[in-house]
Design a protein around this motif. Structure first.
Motif, short mmCIF file in Angstrom:
data_model
loop_
_atom_site.label_atom_id
_atom_site.label_comp_id
_atom_site.label_asym_id
_atom_site.label_seq_id
_atom_site.Cartn_x
_atom_site.Cartn_y
_atom_site.Cartn_z
N GLY A 136 -11.74 19.42 -2.63
CA GLY A 136 -10.84 19.24 -1.50
C GLY A 136 -10.66 17.79 -1.13
O GLY A 136 -9.53 17.29 -1.00
N TRP A 137 -11.78 17.08 -0.96
CA TRP A 137 -11.65 15.67 -0.60
C TRP A 137 -11.23 14.82 -1.78
O TRP A 137 -10.56 13.81 -1.61
CB TRP A 137 -12.92 15.15 0.08
N GLY A 138 -11.56 15.25 -2.98
CA GLY A 138 -11.08 14.54 -4.16
C GLY A 138 -9.56 14.55 -4.22
O GLY A 138 -8.92 13.53 -4.48
N LEU A 139 -8.97 15.72 -3.96
CA LEU A 139 -7.51 15.82 -3.94
C LEU A 139 -6.91 14.99 -2.81
O LEU A 139 -5.91 14.30 -2.99
CB LEU A 139 -7.07 17.28 -3.84
N ASN A 140 -7.52 15.08 -1.63
CA ASN A 140 -7.04 14.28 -0.50
C ASN A 140 -7.03 12.80 -0.85
O ASN A 140 -6.02 12.10 -0.66
CB ASN A 140 -7.91 14.50 0.74
N VAL A 141 -8.14 12.31 -1.36
CA VAL A 141 -8.26 10.88 -1.69
C VAL A 141 -7.29 10.51 -2.81
O VAL A 141 -6.61 9.48 -2.75
CB VAL A 141 -9.72 10.51 -2.04
N LEU A 142 -7.19 11.36 -3.82
CA LEU A 142 -6.25 11.11 -4.92
C LEU A 142 -4.82 10.98 -4.41
O LEU A 142 -4.04 10.17 -4.92
CB LEU A 142 -6.34 12.25 -5.93
N LEU A 143 -4.51 11.73 -3.35
CA LEU A 143 -3.16 11.72 -2.78
C LEU A 143 -3.03 10.75 -1.60
O LEU A 143 -2.03 10.76 -0.89
CB LEU A 143 -2.74 13.13 -2.38
N GLY A 144 -4.06 9.93 -1.40
CA GLY A 144 -3.97 8.85 -0.42
C GLY A 144 -4.57 9.09 0.95
O GLY A 144 -4.55 8.21 1.80
N MET A 157 0.84 -1.19 0.00
CA MET A 157 0.00 0.00 0.00
C MET A 157 0.88 1.25 0.00
O MET A 157 1.86 1.34 0.73
CB MET A 157 -0.89 -0.03 1.24
N ASN A 158 0.54 2.21 -0.81
CA ASN A 158 1.31 3.45 -0.89
C ASN A 158 1.02 4.33 0.31
O ASN A 158 -0.12 4.43 0.76
CB ASN A 158 0.97 4.20 -2.17
N THR A 159 2.03 4.99 0.79
CA THR A 159 1.87 5.93 1.90
C THR A 159 1.27 7.21 1.35
O THR A 159 1.74 7.74 0.34
CB THR A 159 3.24 6.23 2.54
N PRO A 160 0.23 7.74 2.01
CA PRO A 160 -0.36 9.00 1.55
C PRO A 160 0.68 10.12 1.47
O PRO A 160 1.61 10.18 2.28
CB PRO A 160 -1.42 9.31 2.62
N VAL A 161 0.50 11.02 0.52
CA VAL A 161 1.42 12.13 0.32
C VAL A 161 1.54 12.96 1.59
O VAL A 161 2.65 13.38 1.97
CB VAL A 161 0.97 13.00 -0.88
N LEU A 162 0.43 13.20 2.28
CA LEU A 162 0.48 13.98 3.51
C LEU A 162 1.38 13.31 4.54
O LEU A 162 2.19 13.97 5.19
CB LEU A 162 -0.94 14.18 4.07
N GLU A 163 1.27 12.00 4.69
CA GLU A 163 2.10 11.29 5.67
C GLU A 163 3.58 11.34 5.27
O GLU A 163 4.45 11.50 6.13
CB GLU A 163 1.63 9.84 5.82
N ARG A 164 3.86 11.21 3.99
CA ARG A 164 5.26 11.31 3.53
C ARG A 164 5.80 12.71 3.78
O ARG A 164 6.95 12.89 4.19
CB ARG A 164 5.36 10.94 2.05
N ALA A 165 4.98 13.73 3.51
CA ALA A 165 5.41 15.11 3.73
C ALA A 165 5.71 15.35 5.21
O ALA A 165 6.72 15.98 5.55
CB ALA A 165 4.34 16.08 3.23
N LYS A 166 4.85 14.82 6.09
CA LYS A 166 5.09 14.96 7.54
C LYS A 166 6.36 14.23 7.95
O LYS A 166 7.15 14.74 8.75
CB LYS A 166 3.90 14.40 8.33
#
Length: 177
Positions: free
Chosen positions: A162-170, A1-10
């Motif tokens: 907003g949520w579309g981008l969030n979901v798209l980025l994991g 499973m890919n790590t969400p972009v937000l989690e990688r950024a953090k």
């Protein structure tokens, strides 16, 4: 499973990474809404959208950030604000920001926030930015039916984008619990 972009950024840049994620995506989401406003010549960008987008992108794990909370919250805020504004006969008066704050404006504002809070708490669907939406309407800042419809459209649009981008980025919305 890919790590969400937000989690990688953090993970890679701590708070700066989270801030860049939220800031850049917030600009995109609000720019889409602003562009719709320019296209339709209607208020598709108004104050309560800012904190809503910030919740989506800064705190997606919070219950208040969920799409259902957003849509129901702002919907209740719109209805409560309109109910108070029209029930007190303020719909044809100057807004509190233009004509000055009157006792009826104060009554309309406080009743609309109280009603919005009551309903959202009762439903278990908190969304604090809805308190700003209800004040925008109950104080007459945006109150014409076409303005209320454009507010509803903007709320739906920023939620989808907003949520579309969030979901798209994991990133996924918070659980219903």
């Amino acid at each position: 499973m890919n790590t969400p972009v937000l989690e990688r950024a953090k993970k890679n840049w701590n708070k700066l990474g989270a801030g860049l994620y939220a800031g850049v995506l917030g600009i995109v989401v609000l720019a889409v809404s602003g562009a719709a406003g320019l296209l339709f010549h209607l208020p598709w960008l108004f104050p309560s959208l800012g904190p809503t987008v910030m919740l989506f992108l800064e705190s997606p794990e919070q219950k208040a950030s969920r799409p259902v909370n957003t849509l129901v919250g702002h919907g209740v805020g719109l209805l409560a604000g309109a109910l108070c504004l029209y029930a007190l006969g303020l719909q044809d008066q100057l807004s509190a920001t233009v004509g000055g704050l009157t006792p009826l404006h104060v009554l309309s504002g406080v009743l609309s926030v109280g009603l919005t809070t009551l309903v959202l708490t009762w439903l278990g669907l908190p969304h604090p930015p809805a308190g700003a939406t209800t004040l925008i309407v109950s104080l007459g800042i945006l109150s014409a039916p076409v303005q209320l419809a454009s507010m509803a459209g903007a709320i739906i649009l920023i939620t989808v984008v907003g949520w579309g981008l969030n979901v798209l980025l994991g990133t996924r919305p918070a659980d219903k619990t």
